[in-house]
Design a protein around this motif. Structure first.
Motif, PDB file in Angstrom:
ATOM      1  N   SER A  12       0.387 -12.336  -6.741  1.00 19.24           N
ATOM      2  CA  SER A  12      -0.585 -12.469  -5.554  1.00 19.24           C
ATOM      3  C   SER A  12      -0.128 -11.310  -4.448  1.00 19.24           C
ATOM      4  O   SER A  12      -1.195 -10.663  -3.853  1.00 19.24           O
ATOM      5  CB  SER A  12      -0.004 -13.717  -4.872  1.00 19.24           C
ATOM      6  OG  SER A  12      -0.681 -14.786  -5.399  1.00 19.24           O
ATOM      7  N   VAL A  13       0.979 -10.882  -4.244  1.00 20.02           N
ATOM      8  CA  VAL A  13       1.330  -9.732  -3.443  1.00 20.02           C
ATOM      9  C   VAL A  13       0.633  -8.392  -3.839  1.00 20.02           C
ATOM     10  O   VAL A  13       0.342  -7.803  -3.062  1.00 20.02           O
ATOM     11  CB  VAL A  13       2.666  -9.732  -3.187  1.00 20.02           C
ATOM     12  CG1 VAL A  13       3.244  -8.465  -2.604  1.00 20.02           C
ATOM     13  CG2 VAL A  13       3.553 -11.013  -2.399  1.00 20.02           C
ATOM     14  N   LEU A  22      -8.557  -8.964  -0.497  1.00 16.75           N
ATOM     15  CA  LEU A  22      -7.500  -8.778   0.294  1.00 16.75           C
ATOM     16  C   LEU A  22      -7.408 -10.296   0.905  1.00 16.75           C
ATOM     17  O   LEU A  22      -6.377 -11.145   0.808  1.00 16.75           O
ATOM     18  CB  LEU A  22      -7.363  -7.969   1.712  1.00 16.75           C
ATOM     19  CG  LEU A  22      -6.341  -8.068   2.450  1.00 16.75           C
ATOM     20  CD1 LEU A  22      -4.788  -7.902   1.886  1.00 16.75           C
ATOM     21  CD2 LEU A  22      -6.339  -7.154   3.496  1.00 16.75           C
ATOM     22  N   ALA A  23      -8.716 -10.715   1.280  1.00 19.61           N
ATOM     23  CA  ALA A  23      -8.626 -12.199   1.954  1.00 19.61           C
ATOM     24  C   ALA A  23      -8.353 -13.169   0.935  1.00 19.61           C
ATOM     25  O   ALA A  23      -7.768 -14.144   0.852  1.00 19.61           O
ATOM     26  CB  ALA A  23     -10.179 -12.645   2.325  1.00 19.61           C
ATOM     27  N   LEU A  73      -4.563 -13.475   0.150  1.00 20.11           N
ATOM     28  CA  LEU A  73      -3.705 -14.074   1.209  1.00 20.11           C
ATOM     29  C   LEU A  73      -3.725 -15.357   0.715  1.00 20.11           C
ATOM     30  O   LEU A  73      -2.803 -16.250   1.207  1.00 20.11           O
ATOM     31  CB  LEU A  73      -4.362 -13.757   2.832  1.00 20.11           C
ATOM     32  CG  LEU A  73      -4.503 -12.380   3.178  1.00 20.11           C
ATOM     33  CD1 LEU A  73      -5.089 -12.165   4.421  1.00 20.11           C
ATOM     34  CD2 LEU A  73      -2.800 -11.840   3.567  1.00 20.11           C
ATOM     35  N   GLY A  93      -2.840  -8.469  -3.194  1.00 22.47           N
ATOM     36  CA  GLY A  93      -2.963  -7.865  -1.781  1.00 22.47           C
ATOM     37  C   GLY A  93      -2.653  -6.663  -1.715  1.00 22.47           C
ATOM     38  O   GLY A  93      -3.359  -5.979  -0.507  1.00 22.47           O
TER      39      GLY A  93
END
Length: 424
Positions: A148-149, A274-275, A278, A152
């Motif tokens: 997930s990081v 990016l949203a 997060l 992002g």
């Protein structure tokens, strides 16, 4: 085999080795993102031909695919940190040659095609090692969060890469490859600071033959229907969605839209990703991975069918925003799950094999986009890619095993029940 401190077992932020790894990838991604956005426009500017631009894109893709399987085998046989250092150093060299060629006015179609092929071949051969290291740096419980990081980070980079690439290209044709050179340099320095040594197998492991390593990876893949199902979905979705986005980019560029404005479309898409990134850590913990795979693919198919009818850039940007929201959760879930069920010693080979299959048709994207725009125009070319994306969505709907993957906390249990658990 782990190379992380016990204190880092429960937190990515406390894992200093992961932070160094992430910084290196961040530098590399920023430079590569600027280069990936600007290079087709540089080719179009140098050659003046959409068809030639598509041909160079095809050569690029072939280079990437040619390096994947040998690169995966290297990542499972050689110390992975050294391979990452070599990847950064050779990336700097290729960009230095490109800068020199463009500065001397030698940017012919042949020169650009050769450099594009060499750069992607190099990345394919040496780039597998970086992701293959991740399971040795991050504990299994944090893999989904790490991906997930990564999503992002890549989205944030993409937000900056489009406008930066357009602005730099507007100043000089030399600046985008210079940015890519500096990105490789940053990756080199960050990798030098890493403390661990990332050997794919124990020091006392018996030597194996390359063909046996490759046969074992192929056998492992074919024994798992769920992996084959994901490959089928990814083949169509990667070709369709990326081809559609490239067609939009080239069509608008041919109509005279400035590079800086084109970069804003990338920014919108990246902001949406990016949203989604997060929200991805919470989503992979709360929503079944199968659902996180199916829904974004269906959204891509629907919006892909609508984009050819978009009356202007604002509507295209809106479609990009909705397309991007589900990509980070999709990638975090699927990549985390498949890394979880893959042994450490097979990370390079399995990643390479999946990459060859899932990206195998992607080199056709630039060629079909460039030639399609010249022969039949933007809308029919977009329809072609939208149809391919829809086929990927149909594969996802029919992929029973893939749709049943549970939330991240249930991966281990599900893998045991289905006979998918990795044997280290």
């Amino acid at each position: 085999m782990k190379t992380l401190d016990d204190a880092a077992e429960t937190s990515l932020r406390r894992n200093s080795e992961y932070r160094r790894w992430l910084l290196g990838d961040l530098c590399l991604d920023l430079g590569a993102g600027i280069g990936a956005f600007a290079f087709p426009l540089i080719t179009l500017q140098v050659t003046g031909s959409l068809g030639a631009t598509g041909l160079v894109g095809l050569v690029q893709g072939i280079g990437a695919l040619a390096g994947l399987v040998p690169g995966g085998l290297l990542a499972d046989r050689c110390e992975r940190r050294r391979l990452r250092l070599l990847a950064a150093a050779t990336g700097m060299l290729v960009q230095a040659v490109l800068i020199t060629v463009l500065a001397l006015g030698g940017g012919s179609l042949l020169a650009l095609a050769v450099l594009a092929f060499v750069d992607r071949l190099r990345a394919g051969l040496l780039g597998s090692a970086s992701n293959a290291m991740l399971k040795q740096i991050v504990p299994p419980a944090l893999l989904a969060r790490a991906f997930s990081v990564n999503e992002g980070r890549e989205a944030a980079v993409e937000m900056a890469a489009g406008p930066l690439g357009g602005a730099l290209l507007g100043l000089s044709i030399l600046f985008p490859p210079l940015a890519q050179f500096l990105g490789n340099a940053g990756s080199l320095l960050a990798t030098l600071s890493m403390r661990g040594r990332y050997r794919p197998r124990a020091g006392d492991a018996a030597p194996t033959r390359v063909r046996d390593d490759l046969r074992a990876a192929v056998t492992w893949s074919l024994s798992q229907p769920i992996r084959l199902q994901l490959m089928g979905v990814a083949v169509a979705v990667n070709l369709g969605s990326n081809g559609l986005i490239l067609t939009v980019l080239l069509a608008l560029a041919a109509d005279g839209v400035p590079a800086a404005r084109l970069g804003l479309l990338n920014t919108v898409l990246a902001a949406a990703i990016l949203a989604g990134a997060l929200a991805a850590p919470r989503l992979v913990d709360a929503v079944p991975t199968g659902v996180l795979t199916l829904l974004p693919v269906l959204v891509l198919a629907v919006l892909g069918a609508l984009i050819p009818f978009a009356p202007g850039m604002a509507w295209i940007a809106l479609a990009y925003a909705f397309m991007g929201l589900g990509l980070a959760p999709l990638n975090a879930g699927t990549q985390g799950f498949f890394m979880h069920i893959t042994p450490v010693g097979m990370q390079g080979r399995l990643g390479a094999l999946m990459g060859v299959v899932t990206m195998g048709l992607m080199p056709l994207g630039p060629m079909l986009a460039g030639w399609g725009l010249e022969l039949v125009g933007p809308r029919p070319t977009m329809w072609l890619f939208a149809t391919v994306t829809a086929l990927g969505a149909l594969c996802a709907l029919l992929s029973r095993d893939l749709r049943r993957v549970p939330v991240a906390a249930g991966w281990e249990r599900y893998a045991d029940e289905q006979g998918l658990a990795a044997e280290e």
